[in-house]
Design a protein around this motif. Structure first.
Motif, PDB file in Angstrom:
ATOM      1  N   THR A  42     -27.022  57.827 -45.324  1.00 24.26           N
ATOM      2  CA  THR A  42     -28.350  58.002 -44.725  1.00 24.26           C
ATOM      3  C   THR A  42     -28.916  59.321 -44.656  1.00 24.26           C
ATOM      4  OG1 THR A  42     -27.841  55.985 -43.545  1.00 24.26           O
ATOM      5  CG2 THR A  42     -29.781  57.447 -42.959  1.00 24.26           C
ATOM      6  N   PHE A  43     -27.991  60.333 -44.180  1.00 21.96           N
ATOM      7  CA  PHE A  43     -28.314  61.633 -43.947  1.00 21.96           C
ATOM      8  C   PHE A  43     -28.213  62.353 -45.299  1.00 21.96           C
ATOM      9  CE2 PHE A  43     -26.864  61.356 -39.494  1.00 21.96           C
ATOM     10  CZ  PHE A  43     -28.305  61.043 -38.907  1.00 21.96           C
ATOM     11  N   ALA A  44     -27.227  61.982 -45.944  1.00 14.07           N
ATOM     12  CA  ALA A  44     -27.157  62.798 -47.535  1.00 14.07           C
ATOM     13  C   ALA A  44     -28.198  62.184 -48.296  1.00 14.07           C
ATOM     14  CB  ALA A  44     -25.599  62.570 -47.752  1.00 14.07           C
ATOM     15  N   HIS A  45     -28.404  61.246 -48.332  1.00 18.64           N
ATOM     16  CA  HIS A  45     -29.346  60.492 -49.629  1.00 18.64           C
ATOM     17  C   HIS A  45     -30.599  60.035 -48.795  1.00 18.64           C
ATOM     18  CE1 HIS A  45     -25.815  60.989 -52.103  1.00 18.64           C
ATOM     19  NE2 HIS A  45     -25.181  60.140 -51.038  1.00 18.64           N
ATOM     20  N   ALA A  46     -31.138  60.893 -47.827  1.00 17.92           N
ATOM     21  CA  ALA A  46     -32.574  60.393 -47.007  1.00 17.92           C
ATOM     22  C   ALA A  46     -33.412  60.052 -48.016  1.00 17.92           C
ATOM     23  CB  ALA A  46     -32.533  61.299 -46.230  1.00 17.92           C
ATOM     24  N   LYS A  47     -34.260  59.061 -47.679  1.00 17.91           N
ATOM     25  CA  LYS A  47     -35.503  58.732 -48.194  1.00 17.91           C
ATOM     26  C   LYS A  47     -36.512  58.580 -47.343  1.00 17.91           C
ATOM     27  CE  LYS A  47     -33.134  56.378 -52.124  1.00 17.91           C
ATOM     28  NZ  LYS A  47     -31.597  56.807 -51.749  1.00 17.91           N
TER      29      LYS A  47
END
Length: 126
Positions: free
Chosen positions: A35-40
């Protein structure tokens, strides 16, 4: 979880139950990391009518924060930390002395890179 985890756990002859602790915590922490690494950006609508007297709603909190915020509170973080230590211990014990030596059954075929960040084991299979 995914192919890397499957390779590692198959090599260790472990069959984790991803729906139960401690392995469910490992899955949850990986999802939180992603979630943090690929936040949208996320948007939501809130439409609620509240009738109250003046001052009646003072101090009330409406939960409009992101879903991951609850996962970052001390209780779930500390529980996940304890679970991940259990997973790490199970993996280490399953590895056995033969798997850690250069004469292990999969030396030169598979390599596991073990490292630790903030007390949480990180394993990369290559």
């Amino acid at each position: 979880m995914n192919k890397k985890e499957d390779i590692v756990f198959a090599a260790l002859k472990l069959a984790p139950d991803w729906t139960a602790r401690p392995f469910s915590s490992m899955k949850a922490m990986k999802q939180l990391r992603n979630t943090f690494a690929h936040a949208k950006p996320q948007a939501f609508e809130m439409d609620e009518v509240v009738e109250a007297e003046v001052g009646e709603l003072d101090g009330k909190r409406y939960d409009i924060g992101p879903k991951w915020e609850k996962d970052c509170m001390p209780e779930p973080v500390l529980a996940a930390y304890d679970d991940l230590k259990e997973v790490w211990k199970a993996m280490f014990e399953a590895s056995g002395p033969d798997r850690l030596s250069n004469n292990g059954p999969w030396h030169r075929r598979h390599h596991l890179h073990w490292r630790c960040r903030a007390g949480v084991p990180i394993i990369n299979a290559v």
